[in-house]
Design an enzyme around this catalytic site. Structure first.
Site, PDB file in Angstrom:
ATOM      1  N   HIS A  22      -1.818  11.141   7.748  1.00 18.13           N
ATOM      2  CA  HIS A  22      -1.094  10.691   8.947  1.00 18.13           C
ATOM      3  C   HIS A  22      -1.286  11.707  10.077  1.00 18.13           C
ATOM      4  O   HIS A  22      -1.542  11.344  11.223  1.00 18.13           O
ATOM      5  CB  HIS A  22       0.412  10.558   8.660  1.00 18.13           C
ATOM      6  CG  HIS A  22       0.759   9.499   7.665  1.00 18.13           C
ATOM      7  ND1 HIS A  22       1.637   9.714   6.624  1.00 18.13           N
ATOM      8  CD2 HIS A  22       0.356   8.212   7.528  1.00 18.13           C
ATOM      9  CE1 HIS A  22       1.783   8.606   5.915  1.00 18.13           C
ATOM     10  NE2 HIS A  22       1.005   7.678   6.435  1.00 18.13           N
ATOM     11  N   LYS A  34      10.719   0.532  -3.689  1.00 18.67           N
ATOM     12  CA  LYS A  34      11.912   0.703  -4.542  1.00 18.67           C
ATOM     13  C   LYS A  34      12.087   2.176  -4.892  1.00 18.67           C
ATOM     14  O   LYS A  34      13.158   2.617  -5.252  1.00 18.67           O
ATOM     15  CB  LYS A  34      11.750  -0.128  -5.822  1.00 18.67           C
ATOM     16  CG  LYS A  34      11.902  -1.599  -5.564  1.00 18.67           C
ATOM     17  CD  LYS A  34      11.864  -2.386  -6.887  1.00 18.67           C
ATOM     18  CE  LYS A  34      11.667  -3.864  -6.610  1.00 18.67           C
ATOM     19  NZ  LYS A  34      10.367  -4.357  -7.086  1.00 18.67           N
ATOM     20  N   ARG A  84      -8.225   3.361   6.130  1.00 18.58           N
ATOM     21  CA  ARG A  84      -8.899   3.986   4.982  1.00 18.58           C
ATOM     22  C   ARG A  84      -9.851   2.974   4.366  1.00 18.58           C
ATOM     23  O   ARG A  84      -9.639   1.771   4.501  1.00 18.58           O
ATOM     24  CB  ARG A  84      -7.861   4.419   3.930  1.00 18.58           C
ATOM     25  CG  ARG A  84      -7.063   5.634   4.354  1.00 18.58           C
ATOM     26  CD  ARG A  84      -5.772   5.736   3.583  1.00 18.58           C
ATOM     27  NE  ARG A  84      -4.897   4.621   3.908  1.00 18.58           N
ATOM     28  CZ  ARG A  84      -3.679   4.470   3.441  1.00 18.58           C
ATOM     29  NH1 ARG A  84      -3.188   5.338   2.607  1.00 18.58           N
ATOM     30  NH2 ARG A  84      -2.948   3.436   3.803  1.00 18.58           N
TER      31      ARG A  84
HETATM   32  P1  ADP Z   1       2.863   1.590   5.821  1.00 19.98           P
HETATM   33  O1  ADP Z   1       2.341   1.632   4.412  1.00 19.98           O
HETATM   34  O2  ADP Z   1       4.320   1.441   5.932  1.00 19.98           O
HETATM   35  O3  ADP Z   1       2.056   0.721   6.746  1.00 19.98           O
HETATM   36  P2  ADP Z   1       1.976   4.276   6.036  1.00 19.98           P
HETATM   37  O4  ADP Z   1       2.951   5.338   6.326  1.00 19.98           O
HETATM   38  O5  ADP Z   1       1.346   4.277   4.688  1.00 19.98           O
HETATM   39  O6  ADP Z   1       2.658   2.976   6.438  1.00 19.98           O
HETATM   40  O7  ADP Z   1       0.783   4.339   7.083  1.00 19.98           O
HETATM   41  C1  ADP Z   1       0.967   4.271   8.464  1.00 19.98           C
HETATM   42  C2  ADP Z   1      -0.399   4.202   9.119  1.00 19.98           C
HETATM   43  O8  ADP Z   1      -1.159   5.330   8.751  1.00 19.98           O
HETATM   44  C3  ADP Z   1      -1.249   2.992   8.713  1.00 19.98           C
HETATM   45  O9  ADP Z   1      -2.045   2.643   9.830  1.00 19.98           O
HETATM   46  C4  ADP Z   1      -2.107   3.532   7.607  1.00 19.98           C
HETATM   47  O10 ADP Z   1      -3.321   2.809   7.468  1.00 19.98           O
HETATM   48  C5  ADP Z   1      -2.363   4.926   8.145  1.00 19.98           C
HETATM   49  N1  ADP Z   1      -2.692   5.886   7.104  1.00 19.98           N
HETATM   50  C6  ADP Z   1      -1.992   6.172   5.987  1.00 19.98           C
HETATM   51  N2  ADP Z   1      -2.601   7.128   5.256  1.00 19.98           N
HETATM   52  C7  ADP Z   1      -3.743   7.449   5.933  1.00 19.98           C
HETATM   53  C8  ADP Z   1      -4.827   8.352   5.688  1.00 19.98           C
HETATM   54  N3  ADP Z   1      -4.880   9.089   4.584  1.00 19.98           N
HETATM   55  N4  ADP Z   1      -5.812   8.417   6.602  1.00 19.98           N
HETATM   56  C9  ADP Z   1      -5.766   7.627   7.704  1.00 19.98           C
HETATM   57  N5  ADP Z   1      -4.790   6.743   7.983  1.00 19.98           N
HETATM   58  C10 ADP Z   1      -3.791   6.653   7.119  1.00 19.98           C
END
Ligand code: ADP
Length: 159
Positions: free
Chosen positions: A19, A43, A92
């Site tokens: 992130h 959950k 990803r």
């Molecule tokens: P959710 O699963 O609630 O959509 P996440 O917190 O998993 O939210 O992800 C938020 C955003 O960050 C999404 O656009 C996701 O694709 C992106 N994201 C999550 N992990 C990564 C990563 N390792 N590299 C790039 N983008 C990521």
């Protein structure tokens, strides 16, 4: 000139280095980012909404171009209310595309003024996901290299 602002939304349970890398690159494209923490449907949620907001705020406390907020409603409604024109997402190679394409298309139907911008994950973070981190933690594993230091210290406190 109007500021270019984007929303980077997710459940961020927990916020990872993957992130963070999207946020850093997002700041190269946009004047400001709003990191919008959404309700987690998992959950096995680790942290409450307000805990996640507080931890991400702490992590970015010296970054004046980042605002951290939470929302329980539709992303496009938040964007419209705050006059924000872009949604930033990370992609990803492990199955994000179909879901993200569907979300971006649906958001465009709901609010055509708001566009979605994708950044491809850096190869070093392509395997990093909040759900994998929760699994590793549940099995007593070490996640220190997958999350920012501030987040790790909160995870340790949680035990
Ligand atoms: P959710 O699963 O609630 O959509 P996440 O917190 O998993 O939210 O992800 C938020 C955003 O960050 C999404 O656009 C996701 O694709 C992106 N994201 C999550 N992990 C990564 C990563 N390792 N590299 C790039 N983008 C990521």
């Amino acid at each position: 000139m109007n500021k270019r602002v984007a929303i980077y939304a997710g459940s961020f349970d927990p916020f990872t280095n993957g992130h963070h890398e999207i946020v850093v690159r997002g700041l190269e494209l946009f004047d400001e980012l709003v990191i919008l923490v959404a309700v987690s449907n998992s959950k096995k949620a680790l942290f409450s909404l307000s805990e996640r907001v507080d931890m991400i705020r702490e992590h970015y406390k010296n970054e004046t171009r980042i605002k951290v907020d939470s929302s329980e409603g539709l992303l496009v409604d938040y964007a419209t209310k705050h006059r924000i024109g872009f949604i930033l997402r990370g992609l990803r190679p492990t199955g994000d595309f179909d879901y993200e394409f569907h979300m971006a298309s649906m958001n465009n139907e709901l609010q055509p003024q708001v566009d979605t911008v994708f950044l491809m994950t850096h190869k070093d973070y392509s395997c990093v996901s909040s759900s994998a981190i929760r699994e590793i933690l549940a099995c007593g594993g070490d996640v220190s290299k997958f999350v920012p230091t501030v987040i790790y210290s909160h995870l340790k406190k949680r035990g």
